[in-house]
Design a protein around this motif. Structure first.
Motif, PDB file in Angstrom:
ATOM      1  N   GLU A 161      -5.853   0.268  -4.743  1.00  0.00           N
ATOM      2  CA  GLU A 161      -4.835   1.237  -4.326  1.00  0.00           C
ATOM      3  C   GLU A 161      -4.276   2.001  -5.516  1.00  0.00           C
ATOM      4  O   GLU A 161      -3.985   3.191  -5.411  1.00  0.00           O
ATOM      5  N   VAL A 162      -4.137   1.334  -6.651  1.00  0.00           N
ATOM      6  CA  VAL A 162      -3.696   2.034  -7.870  1.00  0.00           C
ATOM      7  C   VAL A 162      -4.709   3.125  -8.237  1.00  0.00           C
ATOM      8  O   VAL A 162      -4.343   4.260  -8.541  1.00  0.00           O
ATOM      9  N   ARG A 171      -6.658   4.726  -6.368  1.00  0.00           N
ATOM     10  CA  ARG A 171      -6.657   5.813  -5.380  1.00  0.00           C
ATOM     11  C   ARG A 171      -5.408   6.680  -5.457  1.00  0.00           C
ATOM     12  O   ARG A 171      -5.345   7.735  -4.828  1.00  0.00           O
ATOM     13  N   ARG A 172      -4.397   6.252  -6.202  1.00  0.00           N
ATOM     14  CA  ARG A 172      -3.110   6.959  -6.243  1.00  0.00           C
ATOM     15  C   ARG A 172      -3.303   8.387  -6.749  1.00  0.00           C
ATOM     16  O   ARG A 172      -3.974   8.612  -7.759  1.00  0.00           O
ATOM     17  N   LEU A 222       2.178   0.637 -13.113  1.00  0.00           N
ATOM     18  CA  LEU A 222       0.823   0.691 -12.547  1.00  0.00           C
ATOM     19  C   LEU A 222      -0.143  -0.149 -13.378  1.00  0.00           C
ATOM     20  O   LEU A 222      -1.010  -0.841 -12.831  1.00  0.00           O
ATOM     21  N   LEU A 270      -3.262  10.294 -10.997  1.00  0.00           N
ATOM     22  CA  LEU A 270      -3.171   9.212 -11.989  1.00  0.00           C
ATOM     23  C   LEU A 270      -3.187   9.790 -13.396  1.00  0.00           C
ATOM     24  O   LEU A 270      -3.999  10.662 -13.706  1.00  0.00           O
ATOM     25  N   ARG A 294       0.802  -1.233   0.000  1.00  0.00           N
ATOM     26  CA  ARG A 294       0.000   0.000   0.000  1.00  0.00           C
ATOM     27  C   ARG A 294       0.837   1.287   0.000  1.00  0.00           C
ATOM     28  O   ARG A 294       0.595   2.181  -0.822  1.00  0.00           O
ATOM     29  N   ILE A 314       2.483   1.667  -3.530  1.00  0.00           N
ATOM     30  CA  ILE A 314       1.542   1.971  -4.613  1.00  0.00           C
ATOM     31  C   ILE A 314       1.007   3.392  -4.505  1.00  0.00           C
ATOM     32  O   ILE A 314       0.845   4.095  -5.497  1.00  0.00           O
ATOM     33  N   SER A 315       0.755   3.839  -3.290  1.00  0.00           N
ATOM     34  CA  SER A 315       0.135   5.154  -3.119  1.00  0.00           C
ATOM     35  C   SER A 315       1.107   6.303  -3.287  1.00  0.00           C
ATOM     36  O   SER A 315       0.696   7.406  -3.671  1.00  0.00           O
ATOM     37  N   GLN A 316       2.412   6.069  -3.050  1.00  0.00           N
ATOM     38  CA  GLN A 316       3.331   7.204  -3.018  1.00  0.00           C
ATOM     39  C   GLN A 316       4.525   7.125  -3.952  1.00  0.00           C
ATOM     40  O   GLN A 316       5.010   8.162  -4.404  1.00  0.00           O
ATOM     41  N   SER A 317       5.050   5.925  -4.180  1.00  0.00           N
ATOM     42  CA  SER A 317       6.377   5.831  -4.789  1.00  0.00           C
ATOM     43  C   SER A 317       6.473   6.555  -6.132  1.00  0.00           C
ATOM     44  O   SER A 317       5.740   6.245  -7.082  1.00  0.00           O
ATOM     45  N   ASN A 358     -11.392   9.510  -6.562  1.00  0.00           N
ATOM     46  CA  ASN A 358     -10.062  10.122  -6.689  1.00  0.00           C
ATOM     47  C   ASN A 358     -10.174  11.428  -7.486  1.00  0.00           C
ATOM     48  O   ASN A 358     -10.155  11.414  -8.715  1.00  0.00           O
TER      49      ASN A 358
END
Length: 370
Positions: free
Chosen positions: A121-122, A124-125, A107, A128, A93, A96-99, A151
């Motif tokens: 989680e993708v 919600r990134r 992705l 996008l 998590r 996926i959310s930050q990196s 999102n």
């Protein structure tokens, strides 16, 4: 931690020391003195080798802590970040959310190969890109679409919003986030109004100053039509199914052209009950005639399916599950029962993928002419 301490940890073979070394190196790399030097090719290759050799032995909680440490690091090795992104969802998590290391194709690969939780989680990134948004829309997974609708920073076009609003006709969970979405237009709000509950209707009416008299009349007419048994859903549903097939084909083409269509996608398609997607992906991966693949699925010769799977890199140990799922989705076909399954295992003899593919094409061609 001093350099001497790091050397002592590096010499130790104790699991606890190896894990301390892993976290210590992450701390060292993340220091303010590291800077751009960490991004050089030689340093990246060294870091990747160190991290990957250590992380495979690390316990779950250590991988979790490492994921949190590396989530915002722009110097983290790409291979390591992708491994952590495919780990258990609690570990994946933060990555996926930050990196910032994860790119569009990374992705999209997660959307294809990972679990529904990873896909959510993708979706919600933050921020996008449109390419990833398109891949989510093309797959049409309800839970992932709902996460995308919630999102507000995703690159959604008016056409994308239109597609989500249309999907909300069938997916109730989409309605609340869409009603609050900053990119919802007045025209789309009028359509959404017909499908939401009373509270959301009032919110839409206030936000867009809708003429509720006209909309309520349309809503009443729609409900009356349904109660009288006059169905207008058959044709749109057929159209939506056709659209879904087109979108799935577009997704497969995109993944294949990017080199991201993998054998694991076949298994996932079957697990999600999408036999058509499995057949299309198998034909694309193996460069097979789609008619030959379909004829094989409808035959009583599971050994042909085994040949096709062997040709695209499916392991022998996985094939029994593939055969079982295919039969459940296809009224028991390919037939042959337990004896057919036994024959199918022979297809995974020690031959090259090219030989297996050639054997499948020859046999499938003969099968199609029966």
């Amino acid at each position: 931690m001093s350099s001497e301490s790091l050397l002592d940890l590096a010499k130790s073979r104790q699991p606890a020391d190896r894990e301390r070394l892993l976290l210590a190196i992450a701390d060292l790399c993340d220091s303010p003195y590291a800077g751009e030097a960490m991004k050089g090719p030689a340093i990246q290759a060294l870091l990747s080798s160190i991290f990957m050799s250590l992380v495979v032995e690390a316990e779950r909680d250590i991988r979790h802590r490492l994921s949190e440490k590396l989530a915002a690091a722009d110097w983290a090795p790409n291979a390591l970040v992708n491994v952590l992104a495919l780990d258990d969802i609690e570990i994946a998590r933060p990555i996926i959310s930050q990196s910032p290391v994860l790119k569009e194709l990374d992705l999209i690969r997660l959307l294809v190969e990972a679990t529904i939780e990873h896909q959510i989680e993708v979706a919600r990134r933050p921020r996008l890109t449109h390419a990833v948004v398109s891949a989510i829309l093309e797959q049409g997974e309800p839970a992932v679409l709902t996460a995308l609708a919630g999102n507000p920073t995703a690159e959604l076009t008016l056409s994308d919003m239109d597609e989500l609003v249309e999907a909300s006709r069938q997916i109730a969970a989409l309605r609340t986030p869409l009603s609050q979405h900053p990119k919802l237009t007045g025209q789309l709000a009028k359509r959404l109004y017909l499908w939401v509950g009373l509270a959301l209707r009032q919110g839409l009416a206030d936000r867009f100053r809708l003429d509720v008299t006209v909309l309520d009349e349309a809503l009443a007419a729609s409900m009356n039509e349904a109660q009288n048994g006059v169905s207008t859903e058959a044709q749109p549903r057929t159209a939506r199914e056709g659209e879904r097939e087109v979108m799935e084909q577009r997704l497969i083409d995109k993944l294949h052209s990017a080199g991201q269509l993998r054998p694991g996608y076949l298994i996932r398609a079957l697990r999600e009950g999408r036999l058509g997607l499995f057949a299309t992906s198998l034909a694309m991966l193996g460069r097979f005639d789609s008619n030959h693949v379909q004829a094989t699925l409808d035959s009583d010769r599971p050994e042909l399916l085994a040949l096709a799977c062997a040709a695209v890199g499916i392991d022998r140990s996985v094939f029994p599950d593939i055969l079982e799922m295919t039969r459940k989705l296809n009224e028991g076909r390919p037939g042959g029962g337990a004896e057919g399954a036994r024959k199918a295992s022979v297809a995974f003899a020690p031959v090259t993928a090219e030989v297996a593919g050639a054997a499948f094409r020859q046999a499938a061609r003969a099968l199609s002419h029966i």
